[in-house]
Design a protein around this motif. Sequence first.
Motif, PDB file in Angstrom:
ATOM      1  N   LYS A  94       0.826  -1.212   0.000  1.00 38.91           N
ATOM      2  CA  LYS A  94       0.000   0.000   0.000  1.00 38.91           C
ATOM      3  C   LYS A  94       0.860   1.262   0.000  1.00 38.91           C
ATOM      4  CE  LYS A  94      -4.398  -1.477   1.999  1.00 38.91           C
ATOM      5  NZ  LYS A  94      -5.328  -1.331   3.149  1.00 38.91           N
ATOM      6  N   LYS A  95       2.023   1.176   0.632  1.00 36.23           N
ATOM      7  CA  LYS A  95       2.917   2.333   0.696  1.00 36.23           C
ATOM      8  C   LYS A  95       3.730   2.513  -0.592  1.00 36.23           C
ATOM      9  CE  LYS A  95       2.171   3.348   5.136  1.00 36.23           C
ATOM     10  NZ  LYS A  95       1.597   4.620   5.589  1.00 36.23           N
ATOM     11  N   GLY A  96       3.558   1.580  -1.527  1.00 34.22           N
ATOM     12  CA  GLY A  96       4.223   1.766  -2.817  1.00 34.22           C
ATOM     13  C   GLY A  96       5.303   0.771  -3.162  1.00 34.22           C
ATOM     14  N   ALA A  97       5.514  -0.264  -2.320  1.00 33.42           N
ATOM     15  CA  ALA A  97       6.507  -1.289  -2.653  1.00 33.42           C
ATOM     16  C   ALA A  97       6.091  -2.027  -3.907  1.00 33.42           C
ATOM     17  CB  ALA A  97       6.664  -2.269  -1.493  1.00 33.42           C
ATOM     18  N   TYR A  98       7.066  -2.376  -4.733  1.00 31.70           N
ATOM     19  CA  TYR A  98       6.765  -3.127  -5.958  1.00 31.70           C
ATOM     20  C   TYR A  98       6.516  -4.595  -5.644  1.00 31.70           C
ATOM     21  CZ  TYR A  98       7.239  -5.273 -10.533  1.00 31.70           C
ATOM     22  OH  TYR A  98       7.010  -6.009 -11.680  1.00 31.70           O
ATOM     23  N   ASP A  99       7.274  -5.157  -4.695  1.00 34.10           N
ATOM     24  CA  ASP A  99       7.112  -6.569  -4.350  1.00 34.10           C
ATOM     25  C   ASP A  99       7.549  -6.779  -2.903  1.00 34.10           C
ATOM     26  OD1 ASP A  99       7.780  -9.569  -6.375  1.00 34.10           O
ATOM     27  OD2 ASP A  99       6.468  -9.219  -4.652  1.00 34.10           O
ATOM     28  N   TYR A 100       7.130  -7.921  -2.356  1.00 29.93           N
ATOM     29  CA  TYR A 100       7.464  -8.284  -0.979  1.00 29.93           C
ATOM     30  C   TYR A 100       7.880  -9.749  -1.017  1.00 29.93           C
ATOM     31  CZ  TYR A 100       6.820  -8.834   4.111  1.00 29.93           C
ATOM     32  OH  TYR A 100       6.990  -9.078   5.439  1.00 29.93           O
ATOM     33  N   ILE A 101       9.125 -10.036  -0.683  1.00 30.61           N
ATOM     34  CA  ILE A 101       9.653 -11.393  -0.784  1.00 30.61           C
ATOM     35  C   ILE A 101       9.995 -11.901   0.608  1.00 30.61           C
ATOM     36  CG2 ILE A 101      11.478 -12.842  -1.738  1.00 30.61           C
ATOM     37  CD1 ILE A 101      11.681 -10.912  -4.073  1.00 30.61           C
ATOM     38  N   THR A 102       9.499 -13.088   0.918  1.00 29.30           N
ATOM     39  CA  THR A 102       9.721 -13.679   2.241  1.00 29.30           C
ATOM     40  C   THR A 102      10.953 -14.572   2.229  1.00 29.30           C
ATOM     41  OG1 THR A 102       7.331 -13.658   2.622  1.00 29.30           O
ATOM     42  CG2 THR A 102       8.645 -15.051   4.068  1.00 29.30           C
ATOM     43  N   LYS A 103      11.787 -14.421   3.240  1.00 33.02           N
ATOM     44  CA  LYS A 103      12.956 -15.285   3.395  1.00 33.02           C
ATOM     45  C   LYS A 103      12.517 -16.634   3.987  1.00 33.02           C
ATOM     46  CE  LYS A 103      15.997 -11.404   4.642  1.00 33.02           C
ATOM     47  NZ  LYS A 103      16.873 -10.909   5.717  1.00 33.02           N
ATOM     48  N   PHE A 105      14.629 -17.257   0.415  1.00 34.89           N
ATOM     49  CA  PHE A 105      14.288 -17.300  -1.006  1.00 34.89           C
ATOM     50  C   PHE A 105      15.540 -17.670  -1.782  1.00 34.89           C
ATOM     51  CE2 PHE A 105      16.588 -13.440  -1.843  1.00 34.89           C
ATOM     52  CZ  PHE A 105      16.441 -12.686  -0.684  1.00 34.89           C
ATOM     53  N   ASN A 106      15.337 -18.186  -2.996  1.00 32.93           N
ATOM     54  CA  ASN A 106      16.512 -18.461  -3.824  1.00 32.93           C
ATOM     55  C   ASN A 106      16.780 -17.258  -4.721  1.00 32.93           C
ATOM     56  OD1 ASN A 106      15.068 -18.761  -6.403  1.00 32.93           O
ATOM     57  ND2 ASN A 106      14.299 -20.685  -5.548  1.00 32.93           N
ATOM     58  N   GLY A 107      18.006 -17.177  -5.212  1.00 31.13           N
ATOM     59  CA  GLY A 107      18.402 -16.028  -6.027  1.00 31.13           C
ATOM     60  C   GLY A 107      17.537 -15.835  -7.243  1.00 31.13           C
ATOM     61  N   GLY A 108      17.036 -16.941  -7.798  1.00 25.09           N
ATOM     62  CA  GLY A 108      16.200 -16.849  -9.003  1.00 25.09           C
ATOM     63  C   GLY A 108      14.921 -16.087  -8.772  1.00 25.09           C
ATOM     64  N   ASP A 109      14.314 -16.275  -7.566  1.00 26.62           N
ATOM     65  CA  ASP A 109      13.083 -15.540  -7.238  1.00 26.62           C
ATOM     66  C   ASP A 109      13.336 -14.039  -7.196  1.00 26.62           C
ATOM     67  OD1 ASP A 109      11.684 -17.891  -7.040  1.00 26.62           O
ATOM     68  OD2 ASP A 109      11.958 -18.073  -4.870  1.00 26.62           O
ATOM     69  N   LEU A 110      14.463 -13.676  -6.575  1.00 30.32           N
ATOM     70  CA  LEU A 110      14.794 -12.261  -6.470  1.00 30.32           C
ATOM     71  C   LEU A 110      15.088 -11.658  -7.839  1.00 30.32           C
ATOM     72  CD1 LEU A 110      15.382  -9.772  -4.758  1.00 30.32           C
ATOM     73  CD2 LEU A 110      17.716 -10.622  -4.432  1.00 30.32           C
ATOM     74  N   VAL A 111      15.875 -12.367  -8.640  1.00 30.58           N
ATOM     75  CA  VAL A 111      16.203 -11.880  -9.988  1.00 30.58           C
ATOM     76  C   VAL A 111      14.940 -11.746 -10.837  1.00 30.58           C
ATOM     77  CG1 VAL A 111      17.384 -12.462 -12.143  1.00 30.58           C
ATOM     78  CG2 VAL A 111      18.576 -12.707  -9.962  1.00 30.58           C
ATOM     79  N   SER A 112      14.014 -12.697 -10.699  1.00 31.57           N
ATOM     80  CA  SER A 112      12.754 -12.638 -11.467  1.00 31.57           C
ATOM     81  C   SER A 112      11.947 -11.404 -11.098  1.00 31.57           C
ATOM     82  CB  SER A 112      11.916 -13.900 -11.213  1.00 31.57           C
ATOM     83  OG  SER A 112      12.558 -15.024 -11.728  1.00 31.57           O
ATOM     84  N   ALA A 113      11.889 -11.111  -9.787  1.00 30.15           N
ATOM     85  CA  ALA A 113      11.138  -9.925  -9.340  1.00 30.15           C
ATOM     86  C   ALA A 113      11.774  -8.651  -9.883  1.00 30.15           C
ATOM     87  CB  ALA A 113      11.090  -9.882  -7.815  1.00 30.15           C
ATOM     88  N   ILE A 114      13.100  -8.599  -9.836  1.00 22.19           N
ATOM     89  CA  ILE A 114      13.793  -7.406 -10.342  1.00 22.19           C
ATOM     90  C   ILE A 114      13.615  -7.281 -11.844  1.00 22.19           C
ATOM     91  CG2 ILE A 114      16.069  -6.345 -10.646  1.00 22.19           C
ATOM     92  CD1 ILE A 114      16.865  -7.569  -7.949  1.00 22.19           C
ATOM     93  N   LYS A 115      13.667  -8.419 -12.546  1.00 24.58           N
ATOM     94  CA  LYS A 115      13.502  -8.388 -14.013  1.00 24.58           C
ATOM     95  C   LYS A 115      12.117  -7.892 -14.402  1.00 24.58           C
ATOM     96  CE  LYS A 115      14.077 -11.079 -18.244  1.00 24.58           C
ATOM     97  NZ  LYS A 115      12.866 -10.552 -18.865  1.00 24.58           N
ATOM     98  N   ARG A 116      11.093  -8.301 -13.655  1.00 19.05           N
ATOM     99  CA  ARG A 116       9.741  -7.809 -13.954  1.00 19.05           C
ATOM    100  C   ARG A 116       9.702  -6.288 -13.862  1.00 19.05           C
ATOM    101  NH1 ARG A 116       8.102 -12.158 -10.737  1.00 19.05           N
ATOM    102  NH2 ARG A 116       7.627 -10.789  -8.977  1.00 19.05           N
ATOM    103  N   PHE A 117      10.367  -5.754 -12.830  1.00 17.32           N
ATOM    104  CA  PHE A 117      10.353  -4.305 -12.668  1.00 17.32           C
ATOM    105  C   PHE A 117      11.170  -3.615 -13.759  1.00 17.32           C
ATOM    106  CE2 PHE A 117       9.694  -0.362 -10.626  1.00 17.32           C
ATOM    107  CZ  PHE A 117      10.874   0.356 -10.793  1.00 17.32           C
TER     108      PHE A 117
END
Length: 453
Positions: A94-103, A105-117
């Motif tokens: 609600k405050k404007g974060a693009y994504d919220y990732i729970t630990k 996590f593997n590096g691929g999940d993080l890279v995928s989220a960044i790539k989407r952005f």
Amino acid sequence: MRRPVILIIDSDESERVSLDAVLRDLYETVLVNEAHEALEAIKTGSVDLVLIDMDHQVVNGIEALELIKKADSDIGVVMLSSTGSAEQAVSALKKGAYDYITKPFNGGDLVSAIKRFTDTLNLRSEVRYLKEELSTRTNGEMLSVSPRMRRVFEVIGMVSSTPTNVLITGESGTGKELVARAIHSFGERKGKPFVAFNCGAVPSELMESELFGHERGAFTGAHARKIGKFEYADGGTVFLDEVSTLPMHLQIKLLRVLQEKSFERVGANVPIKVDIRVIAASNVDLEKEVRKGAFRDDLYYRLKVVPIELPPLRERQEDIALLARHFLDKHSKKCGKRVIGISEGAIKALIGYKWPGNVRELENLMERLVVLSRDGVEIGIDDLPSGIFEAVPDETMEERDFKEALRMFERRYIIGVLTRTNWNRGEAARIMKIHRNTLFMKMKELKIREPRG
């Protein structure tokens, strides 16, 4: 090509180094200890996305998010947390974060989220370029990144410098007049009149006079000479929308205009020569009309020297977010309101809708949302009318997290039952086998309101 810059905020040095190791081969990384250092980095350099580790922060993670978005609202922010708190995740989004990732996590999940952005960033850059390029040519309304529309733009560019007749086809609301205006404005006739005439909006008994003009006394009520559309457009372009509705006797007269560039006013015998280009449009299949005998085949082929078919909005889904944001910005300025944007959830819902009214329907919706919104707010999924959700296909659920998908399902299900019962709450509660008070609570929680009118 410039690599996106990722700013990592983490007070734990080992965590910073780990995140850097995952990302540095793909992105430019900047590592800082806390939020105030991050603000300095944002001021001095170009940052595209910020990673905030909420577990190791001097400043509260949500506060850090707010500080960053206040400094630059265009920067993407991804929150990392080991708590998995739904309340915290919702607050961050609600405050404007693009994504919220729970630990963890593997590096691929993080890279995928960044790539989407970053893909979104690339799209925004392309949109800005297209918007600036096209606004000088088409009043800023013809915006698209769709391959089919890019082909349309290419044809517009090629045909605009010629005197060739053009037939534009497509469903209502796809932008046929915008294409016609673009063809006119790109060519040598751009300084001359562009005269648009909707054949379906004028009674057949008045159509001949409107198009060709009349002499004084030509019929009862003709008290003075009238200049018709073709004569007025001399040197320019006549755009005939809904050309399929032309009566047969006027189809013959139009054919002569196309062949000989001349016509007579009603009640006159002297031919008038004109230099005009004719662009016609139809939202029905003219070839079928020809086979039925409702439209002349010789006129059809004269008009269809260069055909342009506009796809419906549902077949160019990649344009929906672009157009929605454009219309939101346009009507915010028009209404003097400051609407800060539209949420990703709302965009996904718009993409899932079929848009029977095409671009015109989308613009009307965006105008309505602006008019009914408060200053300084973001348009969210709860602001959209119920009809949008009834048409969202089930496969879009796969793109959502569990809580969002569940919320959307509940909202669609309740709205569907209420619609079937004509918004009779008691009857709807009986069908759903829940207490009436439970239904009222759910409607309040999901912000379901009965449509007005």
